[in-house]
Motif scaffolding. Sequence first.
Motif, PDB file in Angstrom:
ATOM      1  N   PRO A 134     -48.979  14.799 -47.861  1.00  0.00           N
ATOM      2  CA  PRO A 134     -47.751  15.454 -47.610  1.00  0.00           C
ATOM      3  C   PRO A 134     -47.637  16.877 -48.111  1.00  0.00           C
ATOM      4  CG  PRO A 134     -47.180  13.398 -48.328  1.00  0.00           C
ATOM      5  CD  PRO A 134     -48.556  13.668 -48.445  1.00  0.00           C
ATOM      6  N   VAL A 135     -47.208  18.053 -47.398  1.00  0.00           N
ATOM      7  CA  VAL A 135     -47.028  19.159 -47.859  1.00  0.00           C
ATOM      8  C   VAL A 135     -46.254  19.402 -49.143  1.00  0.00           C
ATOM      9  CG1 VAL A 135     -45.961  21.650 -47.368  1.00  0.00           C
ATOM     10  CG2 VAL A 135     -46.919  20.351 -45.540  1.00  0.00           C
ATOM     11  N   ARG A 136     -45.179  18.581 -49.407  1.00  0.00           N
ATOM     12  CA  ARG A 136     -44.430  18.419 -50.645  1.00  0.00           C
ATOM     13  C   ARG A 136     -44.255  16.780 -50.934  1.00  0.00           C
ATOM     14  NH1 ARG A 136     -39.345  22.469 -49.664  1.00  0.00           N
ATOM     15  NH2 ARG A 136     -40.448  24.364 -49.311  1.00  0.00           N
ATOM     16  N   PRO A 137     -44.107  16.421 -51.945  1.00  0.00           N
ATOM     17  CA  PRO A 137     -43.742  14.875 -52.259  1.00  0.00           C
ATOM     18  C   PRO A 137     -42.477  14.815 -51.433  1.00  0.00           C
ATOM     19  CG  PRO A 137     -44.415  16.246 -54.446  1.00  0.00           C
ATOM     20  CD  PRO A 137     -44.191  17.184 -53.219  1.00  0.00           C
ATOM     21  N   VAL A 138     -42.537  13.435 -50.848  1.00  0.00           N
ATOM     22  CA  VAL A 138     -41.197  13.055 -50.106  1.00  0.00           C
ATOM     23  C   VAL A 138     -41.042  11.782 -50.380  1.00  0.00           C
ATOM     24  CG1 VAL A 138     -41.756  15.051 -48.300  1.00  0.00           C
ATOM     25  CG2 VAL A 138     -42.767  12.314 -48.016  1.00  0.00           C
ATOM     26  N   ARG A 139     -39.710  11.351 -49.926  1.00  0.00           N
ATOM     27  CA  ARG A 139     -39.054  10.019 -50.072  1.00  0.00           C
ATOM     28  C   ARG A 139     -39.383   9.399 -48.839  1.00  0.00           C
ATOM     29  NH1 ARG A 139     -32.988   8.182 -51.021  1.00  0.00           N
ATOM     30  NH2 ARG A 139     -32.939   6.014 -51.023  1.00  0.00           N
ATOM     31  N   TYR A 140     -38.619   9.835 -47.650  1.00  0.00           N
ATOM     32  CA  TYR A 140     -38.908   9.406 -46.490  1.00  0.00           C
ATOM     33  C   TYR A 140     -40.022   9.831 -45.612  1.00  0.00           C
ATOM     34  CZ  TYR A 140     -33.906   8.350 -47.152  1.00  0.00           C
ATOM     35  OH  TYR A 140     -32.819   7.438 -47.642  1.00  0.00           O
ATOM     36  N   ALA A 141     -40.773   8.771 -45.024  1.00  0.00           N
ATOM     37  CA  ALA A 141     -42.074   9.304 -44.159  1.00  0.00           C
ATOM     38  C   ALA A 141     -42.207   8.059 -43.311  1.00  0.00           C
ATOM     39  CB  ALA A 141     -43.469   9.110 -45.306  1.00  0.00           C
ATOM     40  N   VAL A 284     -31.832  26.793 -44.190  1.00  0.00           N
ATOM     41  CA  VAL A 284     -32.396  26.389 -43.072  1.00  0.00           C
ATOM     42  C   VAL A 284     -33.426  27.449 -42.736  1.00  0.00           C
ATOM     43  CG1 VAL A 284     -32.482  26.065 -40.452  1.00  0.00           C
ATOM     44  CG2 VAL A 284     -30.598  24.822 -41.983  1.00  0.00           C
ATOM     45  N   ARG A 285     -33.180  28.770 -42.973  1.00  0.00           N
ATOM     46  CA  ARG A 285     -34.024  29.903 -42.526  1.00  0.00           C
ATOM     47  C   ARG A 285     -35.236  29.708 -43.599  1.00  0.00           C
ATOM     48  NH1 ARG A 285     -36.538  33.698 -44.043  1.00  0.00           N
ATOM     49  NH2 ARG A 285     -35.746  33.462 -46.407  1.00  0.00           N
ATOM     50  N   ALA A 286     -34.930  29.601 -44.956  1.00  0.00           N
ATOM     51  CA  ALA A 286     -35.836  29.481 -45.930  1.00  0.00           C
ATOM     52  C   ALA A 286     -36.968  28.237 -45.610  1.00  0.00           C
ATOM     53  CB  ALA A 286     -35.248  29.261 -47.111  1.00  0.00           C
ATOM     54  N   LEU A 287     -36.276  27.160 -45.230  1.00  0.00           N
ATOM     55  CA  LEU A 287     -37.151  25.893 -45.040  1.00  0.00           C
ATOM     56  C   LEU A 287     -38.125  26.188 -43.682  1.00  0.00           C
ATOM     57  CD1 LEU A 287     -34.430  23.258 -45.322  1.00  0.00           C
ATOM     58  CD2 LEU A 287     -36.233  23.495 -46.877  1.00  0.00           C
ATOM     59  N   VAL A 288     -37.722  26.716 -42.730  1.00  0.00           N
ATOM     60  CA  VAL A 288     -38.402  26.980 -41.667  1.00  0.00           C
ATOM     61  C   VAL A 288     -39.639  28.063 -42.072  1.00  0.00           C
ATOM     62  CG1 VAL A 288     -38.785  27.965 -39.044  1.00  0.00           C
ATOM     63  CG2 VAL A 288     -36.617  26.568 -39.919  1.00  0.00           C
ATOM     64  N   ARG A 289     -39.242  29.090 -42.703  1.00  0.00           N
ATOM     65  CA  ARG A 289     -40.108  30.138 -43.192  1.00  0.00           C
ATOM     66  C   ARG A 289     -41.176  29.493 -43.998  1.00  0.00           C
ATOM     67  NH1 ARG A 289     -41.146  35.526 -43.775  1.00  0.00           N
ATOM     68  NH2 ARG A 289     -43.607  35.604 -44.333  1.00  0.00           N
ATOM     69  N   ALA A 290     -40.765  28.309 -45.068  1.00  0.00           N
ATOM     70  CA  ALA A 290     -41.785  28.017 -45.998  1.00  0.00           C
ATOM     71  C   ALA A 290     -42.846  27.106 -45.328  1.00  0.00           C
ATOM     72  CB  ALA A 290     -40.852  27.141 -47.053  1.00  0.00           C
ATOM     73  N   ARG A 291     -42.183  26.297 -44.061  1.00  0.00           N
ATOM     74  CA  ARG A 291     -43.051  25.421 -43.429  1.00  0.00           C
ATOM     75  C   ARG A 291     -43.979  26.294 -42.509  1.00  0.00           C
ATOM     76  NH1 ARG A 291     -46.707  23.156 -42.552  1.00  0.00           N
ATOM     77  NH2 ARG A 291     -47.004  21.232 -41.967  1.00  0.00           N
ATOM     78  N   LEU A 292     -43.598  27.208 -42.094  1.00  0.00           N
ATOM     79  CA  LEU A 292     -44.587  28.281 -41.357  1.00  0.00           C
ATOM     80  C   LEU A 292     -45.573  28.933 -42.196  1.00  0.00           C
ATOM     81  CD1 LEU A 292     -45.123  29.944 -38.907  1.00  0.00           C
ATOM     82  CD2 LEU A 292     -43.512  31.529 -39.432  1.00  0.00           C
ATOM     83  N   ASP A 293     -45.073  29.333 -43.378  1.00  0.00           N
ATOM     84  CA  ASP A 293     -45.958  29.808 -44.495  1.00  0.00           C
ATOM     85  C   ASP A 293     -47.136  28.834 -44.809  1.00  0.00           C
ATOM     86  OD1 ASP A 293     -44.750  32.376 -44.446  1.00  0.00           O
ATOM     87  OD2 ASP A 293     -43.738  32.013 -46.266  1.00  0.00           O
TER      88      ASP A 293
END
Length: 363
Positions: A134-141, A284-293
């Motif tokens: 995972p890109v980050r640790p997650v609970r739901y997968a 949301v903007r920050a989340l999309v940018r973080a995943r794009l980065d």
Amino acid sequence: MNADVDDELRRLADDPAFPHRDAARRAIRFRDGGDVADLVAIEDDPHPCQSTDVLFAMAGAQRAWLNWVPMPSEAIINVADEVGRRRAQGEQLEVSGLGLSAAEPPSAMTACQRVAGPVEVGIAEFPQPDIRTPVRPVRYAVWRYDGENPVPAVPAPSGEAVRVLHEVAGEPWPSLLSGYLQAAPLGKLPLDELLGLLAHLPGPPDMPRWRHLATTTPTYWYRLLQPWVCLGILHHASDEPWLVSTRREVLMDLAFGVEDWVSDAALFALVTVAFRESEQRDEVRALVRARLDAAMGAPRLVTIEESLARLMLVTPGCTPDDRAAAEIVLARAEAGEEDETGGGRGDRARPEPKKRRWWQRRG
């Protein structure tokens, strides 16, 4: 289609009797320049009504994520679509095995199996960052790996869940806002059922559209169904305040889990929230940018990178820096396509494309 939409928008913008002329002008500007601020202004019209909803849909007509889901680009999907097309033409084609130079998203692998049958896939390597992590640790997968093989991490959905999916998702959404409303029946399903739909990828509904696409791009249904399900997750436990809601946590975890079509599908649902609720736009903007980065920073091919870039461009609050990053990705993708087809532009400088994966039939 585009010409018809543009002509109608110009007619409305010039009609002194039309009460939303400014929104029509915003729609024209968005279609011409692609600045998402114009699209947001339509949604934020001080007098929203059915007319502004229609203008919003017209502004996003035939635009990735606003009206349709980007086509999958994985090597294994190209194989599956070729197999499906040739079988639809009557060829008795059997594929016993495939080889990939590097791992591809689990949804793409599963969609290939749905179309081509139980094909054995050999993977040469798992380059860093490992697609299985995972890109980050997650609970739901919804995915886990058994060695090299992706397997669902959630139970299979019930027949009733598949029936509701077919009822809701038979066609693309006119706009993501209308798609949100259409997805409400999915939100009545238990969360486990929704997650099961994402990983187990049931086949398409028996209707003319999908019977036709089975002869050309049979994998597209599997790409389309996941954003629909994520829109359904937005309706799960809707009485919970957004910031502490299960639906927010689930979608964020899916976005930053293992690299997959589910990642951008979940972000798409979050972008839908941003259009509907202005107070969620910064996050949301920050989340999309973080995943794009994360995709751009990977020293290997990330097959969902282009779709993430297209999503960034239609995310409320997209900044000039966000847009520049997305355009770098799209330029790189275009350059790669030109190199593959021999359509290079000679004297025009362009980014060095990432090496694409190969496939081969085995056995």
